[in-house]
Design a protein around this motif. Structure first.
Motif, PDB file in Angstrom:
ATOM      1  N   THR A   1       0.833  -1.201   0.000  1.00 35.62           N
ATOM      2  CA  THR A   1       0.000   0.000   0.000  1.00 35.62           C
ATOM      3  C   THR A   1       0.871   1.254   0.000  1.00 35.62           C
ATOM      4  O   THR A   1       0.603   2.205  -0.727  1.00 35.62           O
ATOM      5  CB  THR A   1      -0.948  -0.013   1.218  1.00 35.62           C
TER       6      THR A   1
ATOM      7  N   ASP B   1      -6.451  -1.653  -4.375  1.00 33.78           N
ATOM      8  CA  ASP B   1      -5.640  -2.335  -3.373  1.00 33.78           C
ATOM      9  C   ASP B   1      -6.436  -3.505  -2.779  1.00 33.78           C
ATOM     10  O   ASP B   1      -7.653  -3.411  -2.636  1.00 33.78           O
ATOM     11  CB  ASP B   1      -5.260  -1.337  -2.275  1.00 33.78           C
ATOM     12  N   GLU B   2      -5.751  -4.573  -2.430  1.00 33.47           N
ATOM     13  CA  GLU B   2      -6.399  -5.817  -1.954  1.00 33.47           C
ATOM     14  C   GLU B   2      -7.482  -6.256  -2.941  1.00 33.47           C
ATOM     15  O   GLU B   2      -8.606  -6.596  -2.572  1.00 33.47           O
ATOM     16  CB  GLU B   2      -6.964  -5.643  -0.538  1.00 33.47           C
TER      17      GLU B   2
HETATM   18 MG   LIG Z   1      -1.919  -2.878   2.318  1.00 31.78          MG
END
Ligand SMILES: [Mg+2]
Ligand SMILES: Nc1ncnc2c1ncn2[C@@H]1O[C@H](COP(=O)(O)OP(=O)(O)O)[C@@H](O)[C@H]1O
Length: 367
Positions: free
Chosen positions: A44, A156-157
């Motif tokens: 991240t 993200d993810e």
């Molecule tokens: Mg992360």
């Protein structure tokens, strides 16, 4: 700032120069990228840093965390918000989200949108979640096209999309839309190796060949060493180079644990008026991480094969096969699965090893 755990940006971000270079080069070519690493390897942070740099390079940007959005409606809203942020209209969008009349009377917003009907959709009582997400995915590209810009959009993810529909229709929807986008380049990041592989690397996967895959590993020693030395120096704490080298060796230059080592050394000093030696430091770090380590172990320990395999590898990565022969365990299968979960890494020379240095230590001490 000595907080450890949250993504870092700006002044608190260091190193990763090669990764930044590679990633930004791809993105500027319009090449989408998949970024894979276990939890806490700095995905991240890296993505945010790269987005900040791309913003300075006059790109629009968007950052959407799939993990923190529990419903499709919230995910749609998050995407739309992030896109509008590029024109500083996200707050107006949030404020008007629950009222059609507020939305309709928002002239500024109207002026920058082609399809205002889509935005109104957020205010309706009986929202069709699939329609919202479908239009939000495209909004990234249409909004950017209208303003003759280019956008770097990060999910993200991304593997967490599976939580919305295990059948995979949503992932297919993303694919069918994203591949048409002309003004958008994507970063998809995720921690579960096998999930990301299934999405992007298998020839049958929905995103096959849509994005280049990048694995994020440990940090480089030099920038980390510099960072730690200057951190201690700023606090007027005298440390030897040997101590820093030991931290790097023990944490394997894992970014999270290296930062934790610094924090815990400072804490130790505050309490005992002296710095710890490396063993004291590692013990204190393991204690600080007990809850996390126990949770990780709980998630894997219901599988007998995993337990034996991990215990053997934690002890020593060599000759695992012969050492576990009598246990009648399919080590090859277990190792492969654990690698897919990001718990094991594999090196050409030494075979499998545990990617989390503290987990290795914890297994060896506690089991
Ligand atoms: Mg992360
Ligand atoms: N480039 C970096 N510079 C400084 N600290 C970092 C860096 N990358 C990761 N970290 C440390 O690791 C922690 C986890 O980083 P994060 O980006 O949240 O990882 P991930 O998204 O892979 O879980 C951060 O809180 C920070 O302490």
């Amino acid at each position: 700032m000595y907080q450890v755990g949250k993504p870092v940006t700006g002044k608190n971000f260091f190193g990763r120069e090669k990764e930044i270079e590679l990633l930004t080069t791809y993105l500027k070519m319009g090449q989408s990228v998949v970024l894979v690493a276990p939890r806490r390897f700095g995905k991240t942070s890296l993505v945010m840093e790269v987005l900040n740099r791309m913003k300075e390079d006059d790109h629009y940007t968007a950052f959407i965390d799939v993990f923190t959005n529990p419903t499709l409606e919230l995910l749609s809203s998050a995407i739309t918000e992030e896109v509008l942020k590029n024109h500083k209209l996200h707050k107006q969008f949030i404020a008007a989200k629950n009222s059609a009349s507020a939305m309709i009377s928002n002239i500024k917003m109207k002026a920058v949108l082609d399809d205002f009907q889509f935005i109104i959709g957020f205010t309706e009582n009986n929202k069709d979640e699939w329609e919202l997400i479908s239009e939000s995915i495209d909004f990234v590209d249409t909004f950017t096209a209208k303003h003759h810009a280019r956008i770097i959009c990060a999910y993200d993810e991304f593997g967490d999309l599976n939580k919305f529909d295990p059948k995979g229709d949503l992932v297919k929807l993303f694919r069918s839309k994203i591949q048409q986008h002309q003004n958008s380049t994507y970063i998809f990041s995720g921690s579960y190796e096998s999930v990301m592989q299934n999405m992007f690397v298998n020839s049958k996967s929905p995103f096959y060949r849509l994005a280049r895959i990048m694995h994020l590993g440990y940090m480089e020693n030099e920038p980390l060493k510099k960072h730690l030395l200057s951190g201690f120096k700023q606090l007027k704490l005298k440390v030897t180079e040997g101590f820093i080298d030991a931290i790097i060796q023990q944490t394997m230059a894992h970014p999270y644990y290296a930062q934790l080592a610094f924090q815990q050394a400072v804490l130790f000093n505050a309490i005992k008026s002296r710095l710890p030696d490396i063993d004291e430091l590692m013990s204190q770090m393991t204690a600080a991480e007990t809850d996390y380590l126990e949770k990780v172990w709980e998630d894997i320990s219901n599988n007998r094969e995993y337990v034996y395999t991990l215990r053997a590898i934690a002890e020593n990565g060599k000759n695992v096969y012969s050492r576990l022969k009598s246990k009648n365990i399919n080590i090859a299968r277990a190792s492969k699965k654990l690698q897919g979960m990001g718990i094991l890494f594999k090196s050409e020379k030494n075979g499998y090893y545990i990617s989390d240095p503290l987990l290795k230590r914890w297994i060896n001490r506690n089991l």
